[in-house]
Design an enzyme around this catalytic site. Structure first.
Site, PDB file in Angstrom:
ATOM      1  N   ASN A  69       0.846  -1.199   0.000  1.00  0.00           N
ATOM      2  CA  ASN A  69       0.000   0.000   0.000  1.00  0.00           C
ATOM      3  C   ASN A  69       0.883   1.252   0.000  1.00  0.00           C
ATOM      4  O   ASN A  69       1.651   1.463   0.939  1.00  0.00           O
ATOM      5  CB  ASN A  69      -0.897  -0.039   1.251  1.00  0.00           C
ATOM      6  N   GLY A  82       0.370   4.194   0.702  1.00  0.00           N
ATOM      7  CA  GLY A  82       0.162   5.067   1.853  1.00  0.00           C
ATOM      8  C   GLY A  82       0.611   4.448   3.157  1.00  0.00           C
ATOM      9  O   GLY A  82       0.578   5.104   4.200  1.00  0.00           O
ATOM     10  N   GLU A  83       1.011   3.188   3.124  1.00  0.00           N
ATOM     11  CA  GLU A  83       1.441   2.542   4.364  1.00  0.00           C
ATOM     12  C   GLU A  83       2.929   2.182   4.272  1.00  0.00           C
ATOM     13  O   GLU A  83       3.791   2.997   4.509  1.00  0.00           O
ATOM     14  CB  GLU A  83       0.539   1.344   4.675  1.00  0.00           C
ATOM     15  N   MET A  84       3.259   0.958   3.831  1.00  0.00           N
ATOM     16  CA  MET A  84       4.670   0.575   3.802  1.00  0.00           C
ATOM     17  C   MET A  84       5.317   0.880   2.445  1.00  0.00           C
ATOM     18  O   MET A  84       6.542   0.919   2.333  1.00  0.00           O
ATOM     19  CB  MET A  84       4.804  -0.889   4.186  1.00  0.00           C
TER      20      MET A  84
END
Ligand code: HEC
Ligand code: HEC
Ligand code: HEC
Ligand code: HEC
Ligand code: CA
Ligand code: CA
Ligand code: CA
Ligand code: MG
Lengths: 316, 316
Positions: free
Chosen positions: B107, B109-111
Site C-alpha cells: 500500500n 500510503g502505508e509501507m
C-alpha cells in the site's frame, strides 16, 4: 586458568564485561520509556525507532527519519555498549547517557516534544506514576528521573560473548584461522591505534581523513562544533566496532554501505594503505566475529494513557 | 465444575480461548517479519509501527502515519484477537489474516513497498533464508510464505485471562459490584446485540448511526466499498471491545478520544438512549475489565542485511 588472562593482557581489545550493579526496577522503567512513542510530539517516534534493538541498536538508514519525516543530518550510532563511550554523540557533546537522553526528546528534528510536555504526558499516566513512586520513592515525574531511568536501561545493553571474546577468553577454536589472520592485519596495519579497548572504539576522538581527506556532501563538522577549535574539524568519536555487522551503513554520513567499503576507506584515509581484496576480506571476516549476544528481553507493555493525557499531535 | 460452564452458557460473551495448534517455528519467523521495517520501502515502518504490541496492538493515533508521514484515511484497529474476526479491515475486504497481511506492504500510503521488492529483500538475507528453509522445507521466499508466517504469529496474539473472563469462569470476586452493574447495563440496554462472542465484537457488520446519523468529516464509506450496495454505506465491522482501554482513540475515524465519549455516542446513535453520567461510568468500568493478558514475548533479533540486500529508500 592463566591462559585467558595472558591472552587478554597481550591484546589491545578486551572482552566485554557483563553488566554489574544495575538497578533492575529503574532499568525496567527505563525500558518502557525507551519504547514509548508518547515521548515524541507525534506519538509515533520512540528511542527504539532510531535505535532499534532488533537491529543492532540502529535504524540502518544513512541518516535518520525524525518528526514529520524530516531527514536527519547524521547517521544514528548504536546504543549497544554506548555506556562504554568516553562521551556521547559523534562529536562527544554529551558527557554521559543521562545527559544524552534529554536531547532527542526536545530536538525538533527528532522527537519534537519538549521536556515540559514529555513530563506532563508521563505524569498523567497512572501506571507510570505508580512505577516512578516505586522506583524513586516519590511520585514526582521529572525529566531528570526520566533520563535517569532511560540511561539505566541503556547500561544493560552490552553485548558480551562474541566469538572474538570467546577467543580472547581462551577458546582457540572460537574464531577461524582466516578470521584470526584478519585480526592480525587489524593489529599490524594500525587499526587498533584508534579501535581498541572493550568496545573496540568509543574511547577517543580522531580525525576522519588523517592521511587523505574524506570526501562527503554531509555538512557536519565534527568535534569542532564542541571545542570551537579549527583543528577539531572533521574529528569524530571513533565508533565502536562491536556488532559492526549489524550497524550498517557506516561513517557519520552513512555513505559506506558495506564493511568492505568502510575497511577500504579506513585503510587508505587513516593509514595510507591500500588493502588487497584478500586482506580486506580477512579484516571484514574478523570484524564479523565482534557480533555479541544481543540484549534479550520481553517487549515492554506500556501503561495506557487516560482521559487527561495530552494527545499526540502528528499532523500539526 | 459446572458453575463456570453454566455461567458461560448463559452469557452473550465467552472467555477468550488460549491459542491451540500453533506452528511455533512459523510463528517465530512471522514475529521477525512483523517487526521488520525492511518490508517497507523506507526501511522505517514495520507492522509493529501501526499495530504496536506495547500499546494494545494499535498506534493510538486518530489515523495512521504511513510512508513519508502520509496521513492515513482510517484508524488502525488492534491486531490483538484479530484471528477471531469474521473478516479483516473495517469493511471486511480481506477474508483472513493471511490475505490481509499482503495489503499494507504494497500500500503506497502505508509501507509503500511491493511484493516483488519485499521478497527480494527477505530472500537476500541469509539468516532469513535459513529460517524459511527450516520452516517450509525449502528455501524459496515468496509473498505467500511471508504472509503465512505473519498470520501464524498474529494467531498467537490473543489476550485471555481478563478480569471479566475470570469472572465468567467462576471467580465471583474478579470484578467489582460496580463493574458488574456496568455489565448488566451493557446487556440490558442492547450493546450485546452487536458486541458479543469471544471477542465482544468482530463477528458482524453493522451500520454506524443506526438510530441517529453519525457526523464525521472522514470520507470512508464502509462496507459499501466491498459490496457495492448503497445499504452498506457507513456499515463497519463491529470492533472487538477486548482491551478497549488500550485501543483509544475510538471509531473508524478515531474521533472519540475517551471511552466515556464512545459509550455516550453508542448509546445515542445505536440505541437511541442517553445514558446518565453514572450509567456511562459503570459501562466504562465494565469495559476496562476486558483488558486481558498482553502477549509476552522476547523482542526478536532480526538477521542483518548483507551487501546484496536492496537498500531502503526513505527519501525518494
Ligand atoms: C529521530 C532519530 C532518533 C531518535 C528518535 C533518537 N535518536 Fe539517539 N541518536 C540519533 C542520531 C542521529 C544520533 C547521533 C547524533 C549526533 O551524534 O550528533 C543519536 C545519538 C544517540 C546516542 C549516542 C551514541 C554514541 O555512540 O554517541 C545515544 C546513547 C542515543 N542516541 C540514545 C537515544 C535515546 C535514549 C533516545 C530516546 C530518548 C534517542 N536516542 C532517540 C537518532 C535518534
Ligand atoms: C586514526 C584513527 C583511526 C584509524 C587508524 C582507523 N580508524 Fe576506523 N574509524 C575512525 C573514525 C574517526 C571513524 C568514524 C569516521 C566517520 O564516521 O566519519 C572510524 C570508522 C570506522 C568504521 C565504521 C564504523 C561505523 O559504525 O560507522 C569501520 C568499520 C572502521 N572504522 C574500521 C577500521 C579499520 C578496519 C581500520 C584499519 C584499516 C581503521 N578503522 C582504522 C578512526 C580510525
Ligand atoms: C501505516 C500504518 C499501518 C501499517 C504499516 C500496517 N497497518 Fe495494519 N492496519 C492499518 C490500518 C489503518 C488498518 C485499517 C484499514 C482498513 O480497515 O481499511 C489496518 C488493518 C489491519 C488488520 C485488520 C484488523 C481488523 O480488525 O480488521 C490487520 C490484521 C492488520 N492491519 C495487520 C497488519 C500487518 C500484519 C501489517 C504488516 C504487514 C500491517 N498491518 C501494517 C494500519 C497499518
Ligand atoms: C447496532 C450495532 C451496535 C450496537 C447496538 C452497539 N455498537 Fe458499539 N459499535 C458498533 C459499530 C459498527 C462500531 C464501529 C463504529 C465506527 O467505528 O464507526 C462500534 C464501536 C464501538 C466502540 C469503539 C470501539 C473502537 O475500538 O473503536 C465502543 C467502545 C462501543 N462500540 C461500545 C458500545 C456500547 C457501550 C454499546 C451500548 C451502549 C454499543 N457499543 C452498542 C456497533 C454497535
Ligand atoms: Ca551506522
Ligand atoms: Ca557472523
Ligand atoms: Ca482505535
Ligand atoms: Mg497456515
Amino acid at each position: 586458568a592463566t591462559f585467558s588472562i595472558n591472552v587478554q593482557a597481550e591484546e589491545p581489545i578486551q572482552p566485554i564485561q557483563p553488566v554489574k550493579e544495575i538497578n533492575l526496577a529503574l532499568a525496567e522503567l527505563g525500558k518502557k520509556l525507551y519504547f514509548d512513542p508518547r515521548l515524541s510530539k507525534s506519538g509515533f517516534i520512540s528511542c527504539n525507532s532510531c535505535h532499534n534493538l532488533s537491529m543492532g541498536g540502529t535504524d540502518n538508514l544513512k541518516t535518520s527519519i525524525g518528526d514529520k519525516w524530516q531527514q536527519g543530518p547524521i547517521n544514528s550510532p548504536t546504543v549497544l555498549n554506548s555506556s562504554l563511550n568516553v562521551a556521547q554523540f559523534w562529536d562527544g557533546r554529551a558527557a554521559d547517557l543521562k545527559e544524552q537522553a534529554g536531547g532527542p526528546i526536545a530536538n525538533p528534528g527528532e522527537m519534537a516534544s519538549s521536556h515540559t510536555l514529555a513530563v506532563d504526558v508521563i505524569a498523567s499516566i497512572p501506571g507510570y506514576v505508580r512505577e516512578f513512586t516505586l522506583v524513586f520513592g516519590g511520585e514526582e515525574v521529572s525529566i531528570d528521573r526520566i533520563t535517569d531511568a532511560i540511561a539505566e536501561f541503556e547500561k544493560t545493553l552490552v553485548t558480551p560473548n562474541s566469538r572474538f571474546d570467546q577467543w580472547l577468553l581462551g577458546d582457540a577454536n572460537a574464531i577461524s584461522q582466516y578470521e584470526q589472520e584478519g585480526y592480525e592485519l587489524f593489529k599490524s596495519s594500525g587499526c587498533v591505534a584508534c579501535h581498541n579497548g572493550e568496545a573496540v572504539g568509543g574511547n577517543s576522538f580522531q580525525k576522519m581523513g588523517l592521511v587523505e581527506p574524506y570526501q562527503t556532501n554531509n555538512e557536519v563538522e565534527g568535534r569542532a562544533a564542541v571545542t570551537g577549535k579549527d583543528a577539531d574539524r572533521f574529528t569524530f568519536k571513533v565508533p565502536t566496532l562491536r556488532n559492526v555487522e549489524m550497524t550498517y551503513p557506516y561513517f557519520h554520513d552513512g555513505e559506506a554501505e558495506t564493511l568492505t567499503e568502510a575497511t577500504d576507506i579506513m585503510g587508505r584515509l587513516q593509514l595510507g594503505r591500500k588493502f588487497s581484496d584478500d586482506e580486506n576480506a580477512k579484516i571484514v571476516a574478523f570484524l564479523k566475529t565482534l557480533t555479541g549476544d544481543q540484549p534479550q528481553f520481553l517487549m515492554p507493555i506500556l501503561p495506557p494513557s487516560v482521559d487527561a493525557t495530552p494527545r499526540p499531535q502528528p499532523f500539526d
